[in-house]
Structures are given as C-alpha cells and as structure tokens.
Design a protein around this motif. Structure first.
Motif, mmCIF file in Angstrom:
data_model
loop_
_atom_site.group_PDB
_atom_site.id
_atom_site.type_symbol
_atom_site.label_atom_id
_atom_site.label_comp_id
_atom_site.label_asym_id
_atom_site.label_seq_id
_atom_site.Cartn_x
_atom_site.Cartn_y
_atom_site.Cartn_z
ATOM 1 N N UNK B 14 -63.577 -61.217 19.937
ATOM 2 C CA UNK B 14 -62.593 -60.680 18.833
ATOM 3 C C UNK B 14 -63.050 -60.309 17.474
ATOM 4 N N UNK B 15 -62.457 -60.076 16.888
ATOM 5 C CA UNK B 15 -62.372 -60.161 15.069
ATOM 6 C C UNK B 15 -63.152 -60.864 14.447
ATOM 7 N N UNK B 16 -63.632 -61.776 13.714
ATOM 8 C CA UNK B 16 -64.173 -62.175 12.885
ATOM 9 C C UNK B 16 -64.864 -63.472 13.650
ATOM 10 N N UNK B 17 -65.457 -62.870 14.858
ATOM 11 C CA UNK B 17 -66.346 -64.021 15.031
ATOM 12 C C UNK B 17 -67.964 -63.317 14.673
ATOM 13 N N UNK B 18 -68.657 -64.348 15.339
ATOM 14 C CA UNK B 18 -70.110 -64.002 15.202
ATOM 15 C C UNK B 18 -70.454 -63.579 16.553
ATOM 16 N N UNK B 19 -71.806 -62.757 17.197
ATOM 17 C CA UNK B 19 -72.360 -62.769 18.303
ATOM 18 C C UNK B 19 -74.100 -61.870 18.157
ATOM 19 N N UNK B 20 -74.787 -62.120 18.751
ATOM 20 C CA UNK B 20 -76.082 -61.915 18.784
ATOM 21 C C UNK B 20 -76.805 -60.911 20.297
ATOM 22 N N UNK B 21 -77.476 -60.645 20.092
ATOM 23 C CA UNK B 21 -77.817 -59.892 20.645
ATOM 24 C C UNK B 21 -79.387 -59.742 20.949
ATOM 25 N N UNK B 22 -79.964 -59.788 21.947
ATOM 26 C CA UNK B 22 -81.489 -60.268 22.338
ATOM 27 C C UNK B 22 -82.020 -58.778 23.281
#
Lengths: 113, 111
Positions: B14-22
């Motif tokens: 969702x918009x506003x979330x924080x995410x990471x790609x490794x």
C-alpha cells in the motif's frame, strides 16, 4: 533526455533469416557500446560489446557494427533462431564514467519458424 | 547456483508503507548497482556501490536508501512508498563496469 534510442519497439523475423536491430545515440562522448538480451521474468544478460575504436565486432552468430559519424550501431543476428526471441537493449558508456551504463528502451525480437 | 539473487520477486504493498529489497552476488565483484525499469521500459541506474562505498547516486528521491553491509550485498530500502514507485527493480554486479550481471528483478506494485 534520452541519449540512447531504439526506435523500433519490435521486430519479427523468420527463422534462418538475418535479424538487424538498430540503436542511435546522441552523446559523442560515448566510447563503449554493449548489447544486452532479456527474456521475460529474467534480468538482462550481456551479449556483445564494441569499443569506439572499432567499427565491427563479431561473436558467433552475433555481429555489432558501429558508425561513429552517424552515431549509430546495429546488432546483426544470422541465422536467427527461435531461442533468440527476447528483448534486446542497446547500452552505452563514457570512459570517464564507467559505472554508468545508459540503456535504450529495447527492441522485442520475435523469431518465428 | 544463482550469480545475482534478489528477493522478493514480487512485492505488492500500500501507499505510505516502507519496504526493502535484498540483493546478493556470489561473483566476487566489487561493484553493485540498482536499476529501475519503469512502465515505459526505460532501464535507468539509481545507485552504484564499489566495495561498500556509494559511487553513483542519480536523482533519486531520498525515500530510497541503499545499504551495502559488505561488497556481496546491496539492499534497497524505500520509505513512504508512492504510486509512481511501481516498477521493476533490478540489482546487478560487475567487475569492469561494462559487463553487468543482473538479478531477475523485483516487480514492485504500489496500490
């Protein structure tokens, strides 16, 4: 400002014939050029490259031609095979900035039997 | 034995979330990159790291923060995700800056 352009989004070629993919660039500071091939759901893979001091480089069925005066390069695949069906990206580098590859938008090649 | 591996392959959020790609590479290369391929299929460099040191930082919003704990890893953290962040993100590594080895990509969809 798009410095590397591939004006043909797609190309369809019969198996056994020659495929010619074209690429134009605008920045005369580019001195190294590469072609990458990309299958769906995979990352691009390096195919062939050419330095600006050459006008031709050949590797098996793949040949890249460079015309510096026209700022144009092309990739020839002969004979074309169905397994060559993929998206082909042209990319360019400047010697003083070797970490920054500039890519074109790609040409989708389809080789049909 | 995958040379450049990135996870996850798909990321829907969702918009506003924080995410990471490794991203991890086992090629022993000194330089790692993040590239973004947008909806128009432009493949553009975002960052490059050489031996854990930031070399290239293109005009990317500071919501994007790369982190390289060692030269075999380059992770991408994105804060406050926006709709326009939807794209395919590719990690890559190289020894010579010319022949890049790419991961298979992470398709990010921001809803």
């Amino acid at each position: 400002d798009q410095q590397v352009k591939q004006n043909s989004p797609s190309l369809s070629v019969q198996e056994g014939r020659i495929s010619i993919l074209n690429c134009d660039y605008t920045n005369s500071m580019f001195d190294y050029f590469l072609w990458y091939k990309k299958y769906p759901a995979e990352g691009p893979t390096f195919l062939i490259s050419i330095s600006s001091i050459k006008d031709k480089n050949e590797d098996g069925r793949f040949t890249v031609f460079l015309n510096k005066s026209a700022k144009h390069l092309s990739l020839h695949i002969v004979p074309s095979q169905p397994g060559d069906s993929a998206v082909y990206f042209c990319a360019a580098l400047m010697e003083y900035n070797t970490d920054k590859l500039i890519f074109g938008t790609g040409t989708r090649l389809q080789v049909f039997p | 034995d995958t040379a450049v591996s990135q996870t996850p392959k798909y990321l829907v959020t969702q918009m506003g979330n924080d995410k990471s790609i490794k991203c991890e590479q086992n090629l022993g290369h000194d330089t790692m990159y993040w590239y973004k391929q947008d909806s128009k299929k432009f493949l553009k460099i975002m960052f490059s790291y050489n031996n854990k040191e930031l070399i290239i930082n293109e005009t990317v919003p500071n919501r994007f923060s790369p982190k390289s704990p060692d030269k075999a890893h380059l992770n991408l953290h994105i804060n406050s995700l926006e709709l326009g962040d939807s794209a395919v993100y590719f990690c890559a590594s190289s020894q010579d800056g010319e022949k890049l080895f790419f991961g298979s990509g992470t398709q990010l969809s921001v809803l």
